[in-house]
Design a protein around this motif. Structure first.
Motif, mmCIF file in Angstrom:
data_model
loop_
_atom_site.group_PDB
_atom_site.id
_atom_site.type_symbol
_atom_site.label_atom_id
_atom_site.label_comp_id
_atom_site.label_asym_id
_atom_site.label_seq_id
_atom_site.Cartn_x
_atom_site.Cartn_y
_atom_site.Cartn_z
ATOM 1 N N ALA A 103 0.802 -1.229 0.000
ATOM 2 C CA ALA A 103 0.000 0.000 0.000
ATOM 3 C C ALA A 103 0.835 1.280 0.000
ATOM 4 C CB ALA A 103 -1.005 0.017 1.148
ATOM 5 N N THR A 104 2.147 1.187 -0.171
ATOM 6 C CA THR A 104 2.946 2.405 -0.327
ATOM 7 C C THR A 104 2.784 2.895 -1.761
ATOM 8 O OG1 THR A 104 4.932 1.132 -0.884
ATOM 9 C CG2 THR A 104 4.645 1.769 1.428
ATOM 10 N N MET A 105 3.010 4.199 -1.930
ATOM 11 C CA MET A 105 2.817 4.805 -3.249
ATOM 12 C C MET A 105 4.047 5.591 -3.666
ATOM 13 S SD MET A 105 -1.087 6.143 -2.779
ATOM 14 C CE MET A 105 -1.332 6.580 -4.478
ATOM 15 N N LYS A 136 -4.771 6.583 2.763
ATOM 16 C CA LYS A 136 -4.504 5.158 2.566
ATOM 17 C C LYS A 136 -5.217 4.631 1.323
ATOM 18 C CE LYS A 136 -4.808 0.674 4.913
ATOM 19 N NZ LYS A 136 -4.781 -0.063 3.722
ATOM 20 N N VAL A 137 -4.445 3.945 0.501
ATOM 21 C CA VAL A 137 -4.973 3.334 -0.712
ATOM 22 C C VAL A 137 -4.737 1.833 -0.603
ATOM 23 C CG1 VAL A 137 -4.662 3.132 -3.205
ATOM 24 C CG2 VAL A 137 -4.588 5.379 -2.129
ATOM 25 N N ASN A 138 -5.787 1.059 -0.855
ATOM 26 C CA ASN A 138 -5.655 -0.395 -0.850
ATOM 27 C C ASN A 138 -5.124 -0.839 -2.208
ATOM 28 O OD1 ASN A 138 -6.840 -0.533 1.745
ATOM 29 N ND2 ASN A 138 -8.852 -0.342 0.804
ATOM 30 N N PRO A 139 -4.102 -1.712 -2.227
ATOM 31 C CA PRO A 139 -3.510 -2.122 -3.508
ATOM 32 C C PRO A 139 -4.469 -2.961 -4.344
ATOM 33 C CG PRO A 139 -2.607 -3.415 -1.706
ATOM 34 C CD PRO A 139 -3.484 -2.374 -1.089
ATOM 35 N N ALA A 140 -4.120 -3.114 -5.609
ATOM 36 C CA ALA A 140 -4.898 -3.952 -6.521
ATOM 37 C C ALA A 140 -4.754 -5.415 -6.099
ATOM 38 C CB ALA A 140 -4.397 -3.769 -7.950
ATOM 39 N N ILE A 141 -5.727 -6.218 -6.516
ATOM 40 C CA ILE A 141 -5.741 -7.634 -6.153
ATOM 41 C C ILE A 141 -5.750 -8.479 -7.424
ATOM 42 C CG2 ILE A 141 -7.064 -9.468 -4.979
ATOM 43 C CD1 ILE A 141 -6.022 -7.379 -3.032
ATOM 44 N N LYS A 142 -4.881 -9.488 -7.434
ATOM 45 C CA LYS A 142 -4.868 -10.480 -8.522
ATOM 46 C C LYS A 142 -4.871 -11.853 -7.869
ATOM 47 C CE LYS A 142 -4.396 -11.764 -12.837
ATOM 48 N NZ LYS A 142 -5.380 -11.427 -13.839
ATOM 49 N N ARG A 143 -5.928 -12.608 -8.091
ATOM 50 C CA ARG A 143 -6.059 -13.949 -7.529
ATOM 51 C C ARG A 143 -5.944 -13.950 -6.010
ATOM 52 N NH1 ARG A 143 -5.765 -18.848 -11.079
ATOM 53 N NH2 ARG A 143 -6.637 -17.934 -12.942
ATOM 54 N N GLY A 144 -6.509 -12.926 -5.383
ATOM 55 C CA GLY A 144 -6.524 -12.849 -3.929
ATOM 56 C C GLY A 144 -5.244 -12.328 -3.305
ATOM 57 N N ILE A 145 -4.287 -11.906 -4.131
ATOM 58 C CA ILE A 145 -2.985 -11.445 -3.637
ATOM 59 C C ILE A 145 -2.796 -9.983 -4.028
ATOM 60 C CG2 ILE A 145 -0.483 -11.791 -3.786
ATOM 61 C CD1 ILE A 145 -1.098 -14.701 -4.540
#
Length: 160
Positions: A103-105, A136-145
């Protein structure tokens, strides 16, 4: 006279089912490789988001909510700086945004390769100084990760 032998379906199945045992079972490495090739690594299952946008059920609207929030927040943080004074002709700047799985940018200004009209180092340092304490930004998700994503946003500096 000919004898006719009737084979019941059960017997026919017994006589022909042995061929099913001859098939080779793929190894776990082959299955993994096949699965990895089937995944589109250029798309994410869920885009990065913020808490306010996660309440939206429609995926396209949630994505739009996130990008509008990001663009407006960057514009607000940069509008209180000297960019407009230093470069009055600069009305829009492209900012490459990287959101890491933790979640760092990271923010990087993007300029044309032949751009010598702007002090890119100065603009970069202003960007880094102003874009701290980002919500705070939630990161993208690929296959639950959580995964790293990058995109370029045009940020309008002069709003009239």
């Amino acid at each position: 006279m000919r004898k006719i032998i009737l084979i019941t379906p059960l017997l026919a199945l017994l006589f022909t089912s042995c061929q099913y045992f001859d098939k080779r079972v793929p190894s776990k490495d082959e299955l993994l490789e096949k699965e990895l090739k089937s995944i589109n690594w250029n798309e994410v299952d869920e885009f990065p988001s913020i808490a306010e946008c996660e309440k939206i059920k429609d995926e396209a609207m949630r994505k739009q909510c996130f990008f509008e929030f990001l663009t407006q927040t960057i514009q607000q943080k940069l509008s209180i700086d000297t960019l407009a004074i230093l470069y009055p002709e600069l009305d829009t700047i492209d900012v490459k945004v990287t959101i890491y799985p933790d979640a760092t940018m990271q923010f990087e200004p993007q300029f044309p390769k032949d751009s010598v009209a702007y002090d890119t180092i100065k603009i970069d340092s202003i960007l880094h100084a102003r874009l701290v304490d980002f919500p705070k930004v939630n990161p993208a998700i690929k296959r639950g990760i959580p995964v790293k994503t990058q995109f370029v946003l045009p940020v309008i500096l002069k709003v009239e």
